[in-house]
Design an enzyme around this catalytic site. Sequence first.
Site, PDB file in Angstrom:
ATOM      1  CB  SER A  36      34.071  43.229  43.548  1.00 35.93           C
ATOM      2  OG  SER A  36      33.906  43.972  42.360  1.00 35.93           O
TER       3      SER A  36
ATOM      4  CG  HIS B  71      29.967  43.224  44.955  1.00 35.85           C
ATOM      5  ND1 HIS B  71      28.879  43.635  45.709  1.00 35.85           N
ATOM      6  CD2 HIS B  71      30.474  44.350  44.391  1.00 35.85           C
ATOM      7  CE1 HIS B  71      28.743  44.941  45.610  1.00 35.85           C
ATOM      8  NE2 HIS B  71      29.695  45.405  44.815  1.00 35.85           N
TER       9      HIS B  71
ATOM     10  CG  ASP C 279      31.005  46.370  41.520  1.00 34.05           C
ATOM     11  OD1 ASP C 279      30.209  46.864  42.340  1.00 34.05           O
ATOM     12  OD2 ASP C 279      32.091  45.854  41.839  1.00 34.05           O
TER      13      ASP C 279
ATOM     14  CG  MET D 133      30.273  50.665  37.389  1.00 34.26           C
ATOM     15  SD  MET D 133      32.038  50.980  37.404  1.00 34.26           S
ATOM     16  CE  MET D 133      32.468  50.261  38.983  1.00 34.26           C
TER      17      MET D 133
ATOM     18  CG  HIS E 183      27.139  47.990  43.914  1.00 33.34           C
ATOM     19  ND1 HIS E 183      28.426  48.381  44.230  1.00 33.34           N
ATOM     20  CD2 HIS E 183      26.360  49.086  44.134  1.00 33.34           C
ATOM     21  CE1 HIS E 183      28.415  49.648  44.609  1.00 33.34           C
ATOM     22  NE2 HIS E 183      27.189  50.100  44.549  1.00 33.34           N
TER      23      HIS E 183
ATOM     24  CG  MET F  48      27.786  51.766  41.492  1.00 34.21           C
ATOM     25  SD  MET F  48      29.516  51.280  41.537  1.00 34.21           S
ATOM     26  CE  MET F  48      29.368  49.567  41.072  1.00 34.21           C
TER      27      MET F  48
ATOM     28  CG  MET G  48      29.389  53.081  47.807  1.00 32.00           C
ATOM     29  SD  MET G  48      29.899  51.492  47.139  1.00 32.00           S
ATOM     30  CE  MET G  48      31.525  51.863  46.458  1.00 32.00           C
TER      31      MET G  48
ATOM     32  N   GLY H 213      33.047  53.599  41.240  1.00 34.71           N
ATOM     33  CA  GLY H 213      33.450  53.765  39.845  1.00 34.71           C
ATOM     34  C   GLY H 213      34.646  52.926  39.448  1.00 34.71           C
TER      35      GLY H 213
ATOM     36  N   GLY I  40      37.800  49.921  40.833  1.00 35.95           N
ATOM     37  CA  GLY I  40      38.424  49.081  41.841  1.00 35.95           C
ATOM     38  C   GLY I  40      39.786  49.644  42.210  1.00 35.95           C
ATOM     39  N   GLY I  41      40.367  49.082  43.256  1.00 36.68           N
ATOM     40  CA  GLY I  41      41.742  49.400  43.611  1.00 36.68           C
ATOM     41  C   GLY I  41      41.971  50.751  44.261  1.00 36.68           C
TER      42      GLY I  41
ATOM     43  CG  ASP J  63      31.793  47.939  47.049  1.00 34.60           C
ATOM     44  OD1 ASP J  63      32.974  47.681  46.757  1.00 34.60           O
ATOM     45  OD2 ASP J  63      30.878  47.992  46.207  1.00 34.60           O
ATOM     46  N   GLY J  64      34.864  48.794  48.880  1.00 35.03           N
ATOM     47  CA  GLY J  64      35.878  49.731  48.423  1.00 35.03           C
ATOM     48  C   GLY J  64      37.080  49.792  49.344  1.00 35.03           C
ATOM     49  N   GLY J  65      38.225  49.387  48.808  1.00 36.73           N
ATOM     50  CA  GLY J  65      39.461  49.493  49.586  1.00 36.73           C
ATOM     51  C   GLY J  65      39.575  48.497  50.723  1.00 36.73           C
TER      52      GLY J  65
ATOM     53  N   GLY K   6      37.485  43.374  45.828  1.00 40.90           N
ATOM     54  CA  GLY K   6      37.789  43.196  44.417  1.00 40.90           C
ATOM     55  C   GLY K   6      39.248  42.893  44.186  1.00 40.90           C
ATOM     56  CB  SER K   7      42.181  45.114  43.674  1.00 39.99           C
ATOM     57  OG  SER K   7      41.856  45.948  44.749  1.00 39.99           O
TER      58      SER K   7
HETATM   59  C1  DX5 Z   1      33.683  50.302  43.183  1.00 40.79           C
HETATM   60  C2  DX5 Z   1      32.955  48.986  43.186  1.00 40.79           C
HETATM   61  C3  DX5 Z   1      33.622  47.945  43.997  1.00 40.79           C
HETATM   62  C4  DX5 Z   1      35.007  47.583  43.567  1.00 40.79           C
HETATM   63  C5  DX5 Z   1      35.803  47.316  44.806  1.00 40.79           C
HETATM   64  O1  DX5 Z   1      32.917  51.269  42.586  1.00 40.79           O
HETATM   65  O2  DX5 Z   1      31.636  49.135  43.689  1.00 40.79           O
HETATM   66  O3  DX5 Z   1      32.815  46.809  44.187  1.00 40.79           O
HETATM   67  O4  DX5 Z   1      35.074  46.461  42.722  1.00 40.79           O
HETATM   68  O5  DX5 Z   1      37.119  47.100  44.456  1.00 40.79           O
HETATM   69  P1  DX5 Z   1      38.311  47.103  45.511  1.00 40.79           P
HETATM   70  O6  DX5 Z   1      38.053  45.991  46.489  1.00 40.79           O
HETATM   71  O7  DX5 Z   1      39.501  46.868  44.657  1.00 40.79           O
HETATM   72  O8  DX5 Z   1      38.317  48.444  46.186  1.00 40.79           O
HETATM   73 ZN    ZN Z   2      30.425  47.310  44.320  1.00 39.10          ZN
END
Ligand code: DX5
Ligand code: ZN
Length: 225
Positions: A9, A34, A36, A38, A67, A69, A139, A144, A146-147, A177-179, A199-200
């Site tokens: 991401s 990916h 994102d 928003m 993605h 959002m 999700m 909203g 990352g990290g 997606d997420g964490g 992502g992170s």
């Molecule tokens: C969060 C995004 C994710 C985000 C994931 O709202 O949809 O795609 O970038 O980031 P990590 O992998 O750091 O949780």
């Molecule tokens: Zn995402």
Amino acid sequence: MQDYVLAPSILSADFKELGQDIRTTEAAGASWLHVDVMDGLFVPSISFGMPVIKSIRSVSKIYFDVHLMIEKPERYLEEFVKCGADGITFHLEATEEPLECIDSIHKLGRDAGISINPETPVDTITDEMLKKVELVLIMTVHPGFGGQKYIDECTQKIKAIRERIDGLGSSARLEVDGGINKDTIGTALGAGADTFVIGSSVFIGGTEENTKYFVKALRDYKITA
Ligand code: DX5
Ligand code: ZN
């Protein structure tokens, strides 16, 4: 045998080096990116939109997993296709016209994905939707930012959707997606996810090594699964 996909991401990429970060992760073996989007309404944050996607489209042919959002995604599907999306995933919480959105994405010649937030029950996703889509995104954090930390309660939802996808004989991908990081990817894999947004844990602290780590982890898992 099932194929596993890593979808880094770019939300956690270095935006002043975005093109280079994308090239690095692609060269290190990622097959998807990916993206994102928003809108500051569906989620508290604002990321980027069409001009950025159009611009990065020129540096890579990698699959753009967009993605959305955003509220009322039906307003913008055509524009996201025009700027380079290969797949478009929207949130069921964000629209009253989910089936129409899926059909519109297909009419535009792209893959359609549906997503639900951690607090949204899995039965919001109907069998009719599951039969139509190319991707379901569960999700595993509140969207909203990352990290954030993986929400353990979501593992059960991954399992439930895996069972329904298999039961219907659907070929939809099941994305999380997420964490997702070195500690949590095994949990999501074991629950039945096949596509991993990271992502992170990809873009912070050594993009090339991190990408290679996850590509190898997924390849090894495929061999032993
Ligand atoms: C969060 C995004 C994710 C985000 C994931 O709202 O949809 O795609 O970038 O980031 P990590 O992998 O750091 O949780
Ligand atoms: Zn995402």
